[in-house]
Write a protein that holds these residues in place. Structure first.
Motif, PDB file in Angstrom:
ATOM      1  N   VAL A 105      44.462  51.622  44.527  1.00 46.76           N
ATOM      2  CA  VAL A 105      45.291  50.481  44.129  1.00 46.76           C
ATOM      3  C   VAL A 105      44.720  49.188  44.700  1.00 46.76           C
ATOM      4  CG1 VAL A 105      47.582  49.447  44.292  1.00 46.76           C
ATOM      5  CG2 VAL A 105      47.355  51.905  43.924  1.00 46.76           C
ATOM      6  N   ARG A 106      44.247  49.244  45.941  1.00 43.67           N
ATOM      7  CA  ARG A 106      43.677  48.035  46.546  1.00 43.67           C
ATOM      8  C   ARG A 106      42.461  47.551  45.767  1.00 43.67           C
ATOM      9  NH1 ARG A 106      39.798  46.051  49.414  1.00 43.67           N
ATOM     10  NH2 ARG A 106      38.636  48.018  49.444  1.00 43.67           N
ATOM     11  N   LEU A 107      41.592  48.480  45.381  1.00 46.35           N
ATOM     12  CA  LEU A 107      40.387  48.106  44.625  1.00 46.35           C
ATOM     13  C   LEU A 107      40.746  47.579  43.237  1.00 46.35           C
ATOM     14  CD1 LEU A 107      38.058  51.071  45.637  1.00 46.35           C
ATOM     15  CD2 LEU A 107      37.735  48.667  46.251  1.00 46.35           C
ATOM     16  N   LEU A 108      41.767  48.178  42.618  1.00 45.39           N
ATOM     17  CA  LEU A 108      42.205  47.673  41.314  1.00 45.39           C
ATOM     18  C   LEU A 108      42.765  46.255  41.453  1.00 45.39           C
ATOM     19  CD1 LEU A 108      43.951  50.854  39.867  1.00 45.39           C
ATOM     20  CD2 LEU A 108      41.962  49.698  38.889  1.00 45.39           C
ATOM     21  N   GLU A 109      43.540  46.018  42.501  1.00 46.33           N
ATOM     22  CA  GLU A 109      44.088  44.677  42.718  1.00 46.33           C
ATOM     23  C   GLU A 109      42.971  43.675  42.989  1.00 46.33           C
ATOM     24  OE1 GLU A 109      46.788  45.439  45.892  1.00 46.33           O
ATOM     25  OE2 GLU A 109      48.476  45.915  44.558  1.00 46.33           O
ATOM     26  N   GLU A 110      41.933  44.133  43.698  1.00 51.01           N
ATOM     27  CA  GLU A 110      40.788  43.264  43.964  1.00 51.01           C
ATOM     28  C   GLU A 110      40.057  42.928  42.670  1.00 51.01           C
ATOM     29  OE1 GLU A 110      36.962  44.158  46.519  1.00 51.01           O
ATOM     30  OE2 GLU A 110      38.656  43.699  47.834  1.00 51.01           O
ATOM     31  N   ALA A 111      39.914  43.934  41.788  1.00 49.60           N
ATOM     32  CA  ALA A 111      39.273  43.689  40.497  1.00 49.60           C
ATOM     33  C   ALA A 111      40.103  42.725  39.650  1.00 49.60           C
ATOM     34  CB  ALA A 111      39.073  45.014  39.762  1.00 49.60           C
ATOM     35  N   ARG A 112      41.420  42.893  39.691  1.00 49.39           N
ATOM     36  CA  ARG A 112      42.296  41.981  38.955  1.00 49.39           C
ATOM     37  C   ARG A 112      42.148  40.557  39.469  1.00 49.39           C
ATOM     38  NH1 ARG A 112      48.423  43.101  39.998  1.00 49.39           N
ATOM     39  NH2 ARG A 112      47.715  42.343  42.024  1.00 49.39           N
ATOM     40  N   GLY A 113      42.109  40.388  40.792  1.00 45.94           N
ATOM     41  CA  GLY A 113      41.932  39.050  41.367  1.00 45.94           C
ATOM     42  C   GLY A 113      40.590  38.447  41.034  1.00 45.94           C
ATOM     43  N   THR A 114      39.541  39.264  41.026  1.00 46.68           N
ATOM     44  CA  THR A 114      38.204  38.772  40.675  1.00 46.68           C
ATOM     45  C   THR A 114      38.176  38.285  39.229  1.00 46.68           C
ATOM     46  OG1 THR A 114      37.191  40.327  42.234  1.00 46.68           O
ATOM     47  CG2 THR A 114      35.760  39.375  40.544  1.00 46.68           C
ATOM     48  N   ALA A 115      38.796  39.064  38.325  1.00 45.51           N
ATOM     49  CA  ALA A 115      38.839  38.665  36.919  1.00 45.51           C
ATOM     50  C   ALA A 115      39.638  37.379  36.730  1.00 45.51           C
ATOM     51  CB  ALA A 115      39.434  39.796  36.081  1.00 45.51           C
ATOM     52  N   ALA A 116      40.735  37.249  37.472  1.00 47.79           N
ATOM     53  CA  ALA A 116      41.541  36.029  37.371  1.00 47.79           C
ATOM     54  C   ALA A 116      40.759  34.823  37.875  1.00 47.79           C
ATOM     55  CB  ALA A 116      42.836  36.188  38.161  1.00 47.79           C
ATOM     56  N   GLY A 117      39.920  35.046  38.892  1.00 49.63           N
ATOM     57  CA  GLY A 117      39.140  33.948  39.459  1.00 49.63           C
ATOM     58  C   GLY A 117      38.134  33.350  38.503  1.00 49.63           C
ATOM     59  N   VAL A 118      37.693  34.144  37.515  1.00 48.88           N
ATOM     60  CA  VAL A 118      36.727  33.624  36.522  1.00 48.88           C
ATOM     61  C   VAL A 118      37.378  33.519  35.145  1.00 48.88           C
ATOM     62  CG1 VAL A 118      34.714  34.454  37.779  1.00 48.88           C
ATOM     63  CG2 VAL A 118      35.816  35.962  36.127  1.00 48.88           C
ATOM     64  N   ALA A 119      38.705  33.561  35.122  1.00 48.53           N
ATOM     65  CA  ALA A 119      39.495  33.349  33.901  1.00 48.53           C
ATOM     66  C   ALA A 119      39.233  34.391  32.821  1.00 48.53           C
ATOM     67  CB  ALA A 119      39.244  31.940  33.352  1.00 48.53           C
ATOM     68  N   GLU A 120      38.940  35.622  33.202  1.00 52.03           N
ATOM     69  CA  GLU A 120      38.817  36.714  32.226  1.00 52.03           C
ATOM     70  C   GLU A 120      40.188  37.380  32.095  1.00 52.03           C
ATOM     71  OE1 GLU A 120      35.542  39.398  32.468  1.00 52.03           O
ATOM     72  OE2 GLU A 120      34.082  37.824  32.865  1.00 52.03           O
ATOM     73  N   TRP A 121      41.090  36.721  31.370  1.00 51.81           N
ATOM     74  CA  TRP A 121      42.489  37.128  31.358  1.00 51.81           C
ATOM     75  C   TRP A 121      42.717  38.440  30.621  1.00 51.81           C
ATOM     76  CZ3 TRP A 121      44.329  34.737  35.120  1.00 51.81           C
ATOM     77  CH2 TRP A 121      43.961  33.406  35.397  1.00 51.81           C
ATOM     78  N   GLN A 122      41.874  38.756  29.642  1.00 52.81           N
ATOM     79  CA  GLN A 122      42.004  40.044  28.973  1.00 52.81           C
ATOM     80  C   GLN A 122      41.757  41.187  29.956  1.00 52.81           C
ATOM     81  OE1 GLN A 122      43.176  41.157  26.392  1.00 52.81           O
ATOM     82  NE2 GLN A 122      42.162  43.045  25.732  1.00 52.81           N
ATOM     83  N   VAL A 123      40.758  40.997  30.832  1.00 50.61           N
ATOM     84  CA  VAL A 123      40.474  42.014  31.841  1.00 50.61           C
ATOM     85  C   VAL A 123      41.632  42.104  32.835  1.00 50.61           C
ATOM     86  CG1 VAL A 123      38.907  42.693  33.709  1.00 50.61           C
ATOM     87  CG2 VAL A 123      37.993  41.745  31.581  1.00 50.61           C
ATOM     88  N   VAL A 124      42.195  40.954  33.182  1.00 50.22           N
ATOM     89  CA  VAL A 124      43.345  40.938  34.094  1.00 50.22           C
ATOM     90  C   VAL A 124      44.473  41.798  33.530  1.00 50.22           C
ATOM     91  CG1 VAL A 124      45.167  39.506  35.094  1.00 50.22           C
ATOM     92  CG2 VAL A 124      42.801  38.696  35.100  1.00 50.22           C
ATOM     93  N   ARG A 125      44.750  41.626  32.231  1.00 53.65           N
ATOM     94  CA  ARG A 125      45.827  42.399  31.607  1.00 53.65           C
ATOM     95  C   ARG A 125      45.505  43.899  31.602  1.00 53.65           C
ATOM     96  NH1 ARG A 125      47.130  44.687  26.910  1.00 53.65           N
ATOM     97  NH2 ARG A 125      45.140  44.140  25.949  1.00 53.65           N
TER      98      ARG A 125
END
Length: 405
Positions: A52-72
């Motif tokens: 879960v921590r790694l998934l949350e980190e991946a979500r934050g990384t995607a949000a940081g570069v505005a890849e919102w589809q990946v965030v979802r």
């Protein structure tokens, strides 16, 4: 909370999320999740809170570069791992097993279930009205509300093949048990699941009902679980090949081993930029206590060395101590931000360094090694150094001294 990790999630990350990721940092973050899942000792994908921590980190990384589809997509993966999205829904949403077509079996399953449910409602309603001809609308609806609560405890009697039974009133017993578990001194990871398991056993339920406080059986079961986990942990500690990561996995979720001062583990391990603590514990006063893990039986340098007429900690132990001090310094310097972002108090933070095992020095009496570390600890503040064996021995003595009330 149990974290789900299976081939469905792995395929979703590899075949859906990874293909949507564009930025290299996002790809690397998704790869890190997949590497964790594939890094277990068995063929089953590895999960745990680290997933879960790694998934949350991946979500934050995607949000940081505005890849919102990946965030979802990653958010859906998190909710699936945490059990908030059912497997059939997840499978149907992303078609990870098929060729892009919806599974007709899923449609049939839903429609068949709805038909059976409505038929059951009709039959049950007729039965209730026959027994209660003067019942009003509220009584009628309350009957079905209670039936719905009990339905989650449906049983399949062995002496009645093909038939199922919904025990009436069982939901109330489960709620009673769950409240007992949550209000006691014991640590049961999932109170609702434990309550459901117990009510399935008439013998266990009878024992609980006969106990004034309703905790005897539960505390005995919890002590037994702790003893089993302690035995598993000792096996890992005494493994000459065990790495720090192996030790960390074995200790995760077992904060009781560190003593009664702690009320839980913090979810966030990276509180200061550049530093990631191994196990962040929360003391009863709300302050942070970090545990720094070094190797146990695979520790390569001396734990103690001879200095004049006494044994003193070796250089590697002093290095580990210095590392813990650096962590505490960083926590002190970032106290306001950590409290604002994570709600954790670090002003009175302390640390424990776990390192080595007396068996590494067969020529030195274990008591002398422990005494050398105790003497070292008595001259320092905020940091304590222990061998893994002493920690486990303390926990074992604690278990032996606990008796269910």
């Amino acid at each position: 909370m149990t974290v789900r990790s299976d081939m469905t999630l792995e395929w979703h990350l590899r075949d859906v999320v990874a293909k949507e990721a564009v930025d290299e940092t996002v790809r690397a973050a998704v790869d890190a999740v997949l590497k964790h899942m594939q890094g277990g000792r068995s063929s089953k994908p590895r999960g745990g809170r680290e997933l879960v921590r790694l998934l949350e980190e991946a979500r934050g990384t995607a949000a940081g570069v505005a890849e919102w589809q990946v965030v979802r997509l990653v958010q859906d993966a998190i909710e699936y791992a945490e059990g908030r999205i059912l497997r059939h829904d997840f499978d149907d949403r992303y078609r990870v097993f098929g060729d892009g077509q919806r599974r007709e079996s899923h449609t049939g399953l839903v429609s068949g279930t709805m038909k059976a449910a409505h038929q059951w409602l009709v039959d049950s309603g007729r039965e209730f009205l026959a027994e209660h001809p003067d019942a009003g609308t509220e009584q009628f609806l309350e009957h079905f509300r209670a039936q719905g609560e009990d339905a989650q405890f449906l049983q399949a009697p062995e002496d009645r093949p093909g038939r199922y039974v919904i025990p009436r009133g069982l939901a109330e017993a489960v709620l009673w048990l769950e409240r007992i578990i949550r209000s006691g001194r014991i640590d049961v990871e999932d109170a609702a699941a434990e309550a459901r398991r117990i009510v399935a056993s008439p013998e266990a339920l009878a024992l609980l009902a006969a106990d004034d406080q309703g905790q005897l059986l539960l505390q005995a079961a919890e002590l037994r679980r702790r003893a089993a986990r302690l035995k598993e942990l000792r096996t890992v500690v005494e493994d000459p090949q065990a790495s720090e990561a192996d030790l960390q996995r074995a200790l995760e979720g077992q904060y009781w081993i560190f003593g009664g001062r702690f009320v839980g583990e913090a979810a966030q391990r990276r509180l200061v930029p550049g530093d990631e603590v191994d196990i962040p514990l929360i003391r009863g006063d709300g302050a942070l206590h970090i545990v720094e893990l070094k190797r146990a039986m695979s520790f390569r340098t001396p734990l103690v060395k001879r200095h004049r007429s006494a044994w003193v900690p070796g250089g590697a132990v002093n290095d580990a101590f210095a590392q813990a001090i650096n962590y505490l310094t960083g926590l002190d310097e970032n106290r306001e931000r950590i409290r604002a972002d994570f709600g954790i108090e670090t002003r009175r933070a302390s640390a424990l360094v776990l390192v080595g095992h007396p068996a590494l020095h067969p020529d030195v009496p274990e008591e002398e090694i422990n005494e050398a570390l105790r003497t070292f600890n008595s001259h320092i503040t905020r940091v304590e150094v222990l061998t893994y064996k002493e920690l486990l021995d303390n926990a074992e003595r604690s278990l032996a001294g606990e008796n269910p009330v």
